[in-house]
Enzyme design. Structure first.
Site, short mmCIF file in Angstrom:
data_model
loop_
_atom_site.label_atom_id
_atom_site.label_comp_id
_atom_site.label_asym_id
_atom_site.label_seq_id
_atom_site.Cartn_x
_atom_site.Cartn_y
_atom_site.Cartn_z
N ASP A 47 0.86 -1.18 0.00
CA ASP A 47 0.00 0.00 0.00
C ASP A 47 0.89 1.23 0.00
OD1 ASP A 47 -2.28 -1.54 0.14
OD2 ASP A 47 -2.77 -1.01 2.20
N HIS A 61 2.61 8.29 -14.42
CA HIS A 61 3.64 7.35 -14.02
C HIS A 61 3.28 5.91 -14.38
CE1 HIS A 61 4.39 10.49 -10.65
NE2 HIS A 61 5.06 10.81 -11.73
N LYS A 71 -2.74 -0.93 -10.10
CA LYS A 71 -2.99 -0.07 -8.95
C LYS A 71 -4.49 -0.02 -8.65
CE LYS A 71 0.84 3.04 -10.06
NZ LYS A 71 1.20 4.41 -10.47
N TYR A 131 -3.17 3.83 -2.47
CA TYR A 131 -3.32 2.87 -3.56
C TYR A 131 -2.51 1.61 -3.29
CZ TYR A 131 0.99 5.02 -5.45
OH TYR A 131 2.26 5.50 -5.62
N ASP A 169 8.69 15.27 -12.89
CA ASP A 169 7.59 15.10 -13.84
C ASP A 169 7.65 16.09 -15.00
OD1 ASP A 169 6.69 12.97 -12.37
OD2 ASP A 169 4.93 13.98 -11.55
#
Length: 182
Positions: A47, A61, A71, A131, A169
């Site tokens: 998790d 991603h 996920k 997630y 990113d």
């Protein structure tokens, strides 16, 4: 629990059955047997949780094979726009994406299978996202696509002036520049 199909095969929204009374509410966020009954056959092993403020965009991603991650995404506090992009070259929806609002209030979850890039934007003042993944993080397999790629044209539901993106990113390649596949 009900499973809501999206416009992309294998990408589903999970709506839990919520039991509410004067004390509050209860629901099963994950039940392996019920997931398997509905064709969701992942073995989740970790998790991950993040906390972000309004305007943050995390993504897009993914990890490539053999370390690709499925996920199961949900929100513990706040509201996000969750986005998954189909990167399966043989899929009729290759390059298409689905966006869904996940919130602590609606309790929806997005099941993102292998072969997708994933990201989210924070629509509330803050958000805590949890997630599950079925594969551990593997740095050498980490990949991504720039959040503002014009080919994907994702509407993150934010004013461009309030967008906050990590340096990492900002240097991701565009969709047309990716050289890996599933």
């Amino acid at each position: 629990m009900t499973i809501e199909k999206t416009a992309i095969e294998d990408l589903v929204i999970i709506n839990p059955t919520v039991f509410e009374d004067s004390r509050g509410y209860f629901f099963e966020a994950y039940n392996q047997a019920k997931f398997h009954e509905n064709g969701i056959n992942y073995k989740f092993i970790q998790d991950n949780q993040s906390f972000s403020k309004r305007g943050v965009i995390r993504g897009l991603h993914l990890q490539i094979n053999p370390f690709a991650q499925a996920k199961l995404v949900r929100v513990l506090e706040g509201e996000i726009l969750d986005v998954a992009v189909d990167l399966r070259k043989n899929s009729p929806t290759y390059g298409q994406h689905v966006s869904v609002v996940l919130s602590a209030e609606n309790k929806k979850q997005l099941m993102v299978p292998h072969g997708f890039a994933h990201g989210f934007s924070v629509l509330s003042e803050t958000a805590s996202v949890l997630y599950k993944v079925d594969q551990l993080y593997h740095k050498e397999s980490e990949r991504g696509i720039r959040y503002d790629d014009p080919t994907l044209a994702i509407d993150w539901q934010l004013d461009p002036a309030e967008v906050i993106v990590s340096e990492k990113d900002l240097v991701l390649p565009g969709f047309k520049d990716i050289d890996w596949e599933f």
